[in-house]
Scaffold this active site. Structure first.
Site, PDB file in Angstrom:
ATOM      1  N   HIS A  61       0.845  -1.260  -0.140  1.00  0.00           N
ATOM      2  CA  HIS A  61       0.041  -0.202  -0.057  1.00  0.00           C
ATOM      3  C   HIS A  61       0.853   1.279   0.086  1.00  0.00           C
ATOM      4  O   HIS A  61       0.571   2.307  -0.673  1.00  0.00           O
ATOM      5  CB  HIS A  61      -1.009   0.020   1.108  1.00  0.00           C
ATOM      6  CG  HIS A  61      -2.197  -0.745   0.949  1.00  0.00           C
ATOM      7  ND1 HIS A  61      -2.958  -1.258   1.997  1.00  0.00           N
ATOM      8  CD2 HIS A  61      -2.871  -0.856  -0.319  1.00  0.00           C
ATOM      9  CE1 HIS A  61      -3.978  -1.810   1.537  1.00  0.00           C
ATOM     10  NE2 HIS A  61      -3.940  -1.774   0.150  1.00  0.00           N
ATOM     11  N   HIS A  91      -5.279  -5.148 -10.708  1.00  0.00           N
ATOM     12  CA  HIS A  91      -4.125  -4.527 -10.351  1.00  0.00           C
ATOM     13  C   HIS A  91      -3.041  -5.051 -11.705  1.00  0.00           C
ATOM     14  O   HIS A  91      -2.182  -4.287 -12.270  1.00  0.00           O
ATOM     15  CB  HIS A  91      -3.433  -5.020  -8.857  1.00  0.00           C
ATOM     16  CG  HIS A  91      -4.437  -4.524  -7.976  1.00  0.00           C
ATOM     17  ND1 HIS A  91      -4.069  -3.289  -7.361  1.00  0.00           N
ATOM     18  CD2 HIS A  91      -5.276  -5.142  -7.130  1.00  0.00           C
ATOM     19  CE1 HIS A  91      -4.887  -2.895  -6.605  1.00  0.00           C
ATOM     20  NE2 HIS A  91      -5.837  -4.256  -6.283  1.00  0.00           N
TER      21      HIS A  91
END
Length: 417
Positions: free
Chosen positions: A255, A390
């Site tokens: 993240h 992603h």
């Protein structure tokens, strides 16, 4: 941007662009199977099959609709029809007709579910990408989703999103999440490109000012993921759930790297629109990327990025999640384009090498979504191969400028070398 000046970079090599395009198409072909006969899309197994007991999932439907919409803009035959399938489901079988908004699945099957900001961010993203692709019903969905973001989740007082509510929009959760606000940052910048409304960029800036420039910077770029309702860091949140798929205990270095890329997109968007652009966006982006990889990459004797570590910087969950490497690789490309620093070229190649050697499943298709500490397929956090988002975006972001954002850039034809 420095893209064309990087003559020795993979980013400027036609062969690499061709390889990325082929991988993009390979991924897209695999996920066509996720179309669910009840509407929307469901989670695929490792072979790319939709299990007989699979149900339509709102999150996957939103993400797949976004991806199929962008693929339609690229000229992928059949992608527009699949995007419409997703839009129809989000306006139909997956929509909560009684209270508005969306639950995890078909509302009648999840009557006690909660309305999550994270999910609504992706529904809005699906709608705006489909609007760019002129998918029927997309504008109506975008209008509804924007209204919910405005009037339910966004808090002017907090300058960030609230996290969740009961199905009837009561009982606000006494928790605030970095993850939902991170994806809101990503979506808000894209939404501002599509609508021309500056307020979405300013909201993105408000989010990163609080969560990154205040909290992460004060922690030497160790990223706080969890907060209480007063935005106090909640370091022991979910300590008994270290492998939670969306709210794991501790720090998720993937993240930190993902946030780093989003700061660059926001910086580029502000500059492109002649709006105030803080110098610290680049500084904080570099700090997040460096710290995420320092304490996440190859820290246990094996290549790969650990899922989480604690506040003492010790790994907690050693398993490697595919999305963390995809996002880190995309950020390496973005920092390279932004700075020209060949440190990021080395990281870009290193991360793609890892993806090619460990994550890409040449036999069954797609990527392994999770590997264990020995880089063998695992399913502790994720099972099957449910998500294209992603990996597929990495194959595009590597080829695109930092601004405009993904959908707008593809529509303008900027994905061509």
């Amino acid at each position: 941007m420095l893209f064309k000046q990087l003559t020795d970079s993979w980013l400027s090599m036609p062969y690499h662009h061709d390889w990325l395009e082929k991988e993009s198409r390979r991924l897209m072909a695999f996920y066509r199977n996720s179309k669910h006969p009840k509407g929307g899309f469901g989670a695929l197994d490792i072979h790319g099959n939709l299990p007989v007991d699979a149900q339509p999932e709102s999150m996957l439907t939103a993400r797949m609709t976004h991806c199929f919409s962008i693929a339609s803009l690229q000229g992928e035959p059949g992608a527009g029809d699949l995007a419409k399938w997703g839009i129809d489901a989000l306006r139909g079988v997956l929509r909560d007709k009684e209270f508005g908004g969306w639950l995890d699945g078909i509302p009648e099957q999840t009557p006690d579910g909660r309305k999550q900001a994270y999910l609504h961010v992706f529904v809005t993203l699906a709608a705006l990408s489909a609007t760019l692709a002129n998918i029927e019903g997309a504008q109506e969905l975008l209008d509804e989703a924007k209204d919910i973001m405005d009037n339910r989740f966004w808090s002017d007082k907090e300058g960030r999103l609230q996290e969740s509510f009961a199905r009837d929009w009561k009982d606000p959760e006494a928790y605030r999440g970095g993850n939902s606000n991170m994806h809101a940052t990503e979506m808000f910048v894209q939404l501002s490109d599509v609508t021309g409304e500056s307020k979405w960029r300013q909201r993105a800036l408000s989010i990163v000012t609080h969560i990154i420039h205040k909290h992460a910077k004060d922690n030497h770029y160790l990223l706080a993921e969890h907060f209480d309702e007063n935005w106090q860091e909640w370091h022991d949140y979910n300590k008994d759930k270290p492998t939670d798929d969306f709210r794991p205990y501790g720090i998720t270095p993937g993240h930190a790297c993902e946030w780093a890329r989003l700061l660059l997109h926001l910086e580029a968007a502000l500059l492109r629109n002649n709006e105030h652009t803080p110098d610290w966006l680049l500084t904080d982006s570099k700090g997040l990327f460096e710290t995420g990889l320092r304490y996440g990459w190859y820290v246990d004797g094996q290549p790969g990025l650990v899922y989480t570590h604690d506040w003492d910087k010790k790994p907690v969950t050693h398993n490697r999640l595919h999305w963390t490497v995809a996002e880190s690789c995309s950020t390496a490309a973005s920092l390279l384009k932004r700075t020209g620093d060949l440190t990021y070229e080395r990281w870009y190649r290193t991360l793609w090498d890892y993806i090619a050697n460990y994550l890409i499943d040449q036999k069954n298709g797609s990527w392994w979504h999770e590997l264990d500490a020995e880089n063998k397929p695992s399913s502790v956090v994720w099972s099957g191969k449910p998500d294209i988002y992603h990996a597929w975006q990495l194959t595009l972001n590597s080829r695109l400028p930092l601004a405009p954002t993904l959908g707008t850039a593809v529509k303008l034809g900027l994905d061509r070398l």
